[in-house]
Write an enzyme that holds these catalytic residues in place. Structure first.
Site, PDB file in Angstrom:
ATOM      1  N   HIS A   1      10.307 -23.380  10.194  1.00  0.00           N
ATOM      2  CA  HIS A   1       9.312 -24.041  11.053  1.00  0.00           C
ATOM      3  C   HIS A   1       7.871 -23.834  10.610  1.00  0.00           C
ATOM      4  O   HIS A   1       7.041 -24.713  10.823  1.00  0.00           O
ATOM      5  CB  HIS A   1       9.461 -23.552  12.498  1.00  0.00           C
ATOM      6  CG  HIS A   1      10.673 -24.101  13.180  1.00  0.00           C
ATOM      7  ND1 HIS A   1      10.922 -23.943  14.528  1.00  0.00           N
ATOM      8  CD2 HIS A   1      11.729 -24.818  12.689  1.00  0.00           C
ATOM      9  CE1 HIS A   1      12.068 -24.531  14.839  1.00  0.00           C
ATOM     10  NE2 HIS A   1      12.587 -25.054  13.738  1.00  0.00           N
TER      11      HIS A   1
ATOM     12  N   THR B   1       3.126  -1.048   8.702  1.00  0.00           N
ATOM     13  CA  THR B   1       3.655  -1.915   9.775  1.00  0.00           C
ATOM     14  C   THR B   1       3.860  -3.357   9.328  1.00  0.00           C
ATOM     15  O   THR B   1       4.525  -4.123  10.044  1.00  0.00           O
ATOM     16  CB  THR B   1       2.650  -1.971  10.943  1.00  0.00           C
ATOM     17  OG1 THR B   1       1.402  -2.482  10.426  1.00  0.00           O
ATOM     18  CG2 THR B   1       2.437  -0.601  11.559  1.00  0.00           C
TER      19      THR B   1
ATOM     20  N   ASP C   1       0.874  -1.177   0.000  1.00  0.00           N
ATOM     21  CA  ASP C   1       0.000   0.000   0.000  1.00  0.00           C
ATOM     22  C   ASP C   1       0.912   1.227   0.000  1.00  0.00           C
ATOM     23  O   ASP C   1       2.138   1.116  -0.186  1.00  0.00           O
ATOM     24  CB  ASP C   1      -1.012  -0.045   1.158  1.00  0.00           C
ATOM     25  CG  ASP C   1      -0.389   0.226   2.513  1.00  0.00           C
ATOM     26  OD1 ASP C   1       0.865   0.368   2.600  1.00  0.00           O
ATOM     27  OD2 ASP C   1      -1.141   0.297   3.495  1.00  0.00           O
TER      28      ASP C   1
ATOM     29  N   HIS D   1       7.189 -30.132  11.976  1.00  0.00           N
ATOM     30  CA  HIS D   1       6.638 -28.811  11.654  1.00  0.00           C
ATOM     31  C   HIS D   1       5.490 -28.924  10.649  1.00  0.00           C
ATOM     32  O   HIS D   1       4.556 -28.133  10.676  1.00  0.00           O
ATOM     33  CB  HIS D   1       7.738 -27.884  11.148  1.00  0.00           C
ATOM     34  CG  HIS D   1       8.844 -27.746  12.142  1.00  0.00           C
ATOM     35  ND1 HIS D   1       8.662 -27.157  13.367  1.00  0.00           N
ATOM     36  CD2 HIS D   1      10.128 -28.184  12.112  1.00  0.00           C
ATOM     37  CE1 HIS D   1       9.792 -27.218  14.057  1.00  0.00           C
ATOM     38  NE2 HIS D   1      10.696 -27.837  13.314  1.00  0.00           N
TER      39      HIS D   1
ATOM     40  N   CYS E   1       3.186  -2.929   4.019  1.00  0.00           N
ATOM     41  CA  CYS E   1       2.362  -1.765   4.353  1.00  0.00           C
ATOM     42  C   CYS E   1       3.143  -0.964   5.400  1.00  0.00           C
ATOM     43  O   CYS E   1       4.363  -1.154   5.526  1.00  0.00           O
ATOM     44  CB  CYS E   1       0.960  -2.174   4.819  1.00  0.00           C
ATOM     45  SG  CYS E   1       0.900  -3.191   6.294  1.00  0.00           S
TER      46      CYS E   1
HETATM   47  C1  RB5 Z   1      -1.755   3.105   6.298  1.00  0.00           C
HETATM   48  O1  RB5 Z   1      -1.766   4.349   6.874  1.00  0.00           O
HETATM   49  C2  RB5 Z   1      -1.419   2.032   7.335  1.00  0.00           C
HETATM   50  O2  RB5 Z   1      -2.478   1.892   8.227  1.00  0.00           O
HETATM   51  C3  RB5 Z   1      -1.133   0.730   6.643  1.00  0.00           C
HETATM   52  O3  RB5 Z   1      -0.055   0.916   5.788  1.00  0.00           O
HETATM   53  C4  RB5 Z   1      -0.744  -0.445   7.526  1.00  0.00           C
HETATM   54  O4  RB5 Z   1       0.294  -0.096   8.385  1.00  0.00           O
HETATM   55  C5  RB5 Z   1      -1.813  -1.162   8.199  1.00  0.00           C
HETATM   56  O5  RB5 Z   1      -1.570  -2.157   8.898  1.00  0.00           O
END
Ligand code: RB5
Length: 149
Positions: free
Chosen positions: A97, A66, A7, A132, A64
């Site tokens: 694993h 995180t 994203d 596993h 994304c």
């Molecule tokens: C976008 O702002 C952010 O929420 C997305 O990239 C992601 O981190 C969601 O888990």
């Protein structure tokens, strides 16, 4: 063939990942997004995860902000084992694993060079199998359980 997706929070890191895969001769299919405009991560996670689950691609990498939203969405697709990794040990052991088939990275969490090392570990570490595989079979039994509605 590696399925790629991001994203807007992962767009810049994905460009680095593609450069790295080009340099190392790894084939990939990019499912977007293709610019920095805001998009909803499930809209990207779904086509990447289905490409991997269908065997069209061997593995996937989703990025994304995180890595967490991408992993949540990808893991809703049957047959997907998506792992968010932000350290070397996890990137290695989720292959050994868990036989993880999608690596999720946080573009706002990781430095580029560090992230590329995680990509290499993920792509180059084999699954150990054995006990596993038994555990993975149990994971997918939960996924397929009738009462799991
Ligand atoms: C976008 O702002 C952010 O929420 C997305 O990239 C992601 O981190 C969601 O888990």
């Amino acid at each position: 063939m590696i399925a790629l997706g991001c994203d807007h929070g992962g767009y810049e890191l994905l460009q680095k990942v593609m450069e790295h895969l080009d340099e190392t001769g790894v084939a990939y299919k990019n499912f977007g997004t293709f610019d920095c405009q805001s998009v909803d991560y499930p809209d990207i996670a779904y086509p990447v995860a289905t490409a991997v689950a269908a065997g069209e691609c061997d593995k996937g990498i989703l990025i994304c902000g995180t890595g967490i939203g991408m992993s949540m969405a990808a893991n809703k697709v049957h047959g997907i084992r998506a792992a968010v990794c932000s350290d070397h040990f996890s990137a290695k052991y989720t292959r050994l694993h868990n036989d993880a088939n999608i690596l999720c990275l946080g573009g706002r969490v990781l430095g580029d060079a560090f992230a590329l090392e995680l990509v290499d570990l993920f792509l180059n570490t084999p699954f150990e199998g054995g006990r596993h595989q038994t555990r993975i079979d149990k994971v997918h039994r939960i996924e397929n359980a009738k009462e799991n509605v």
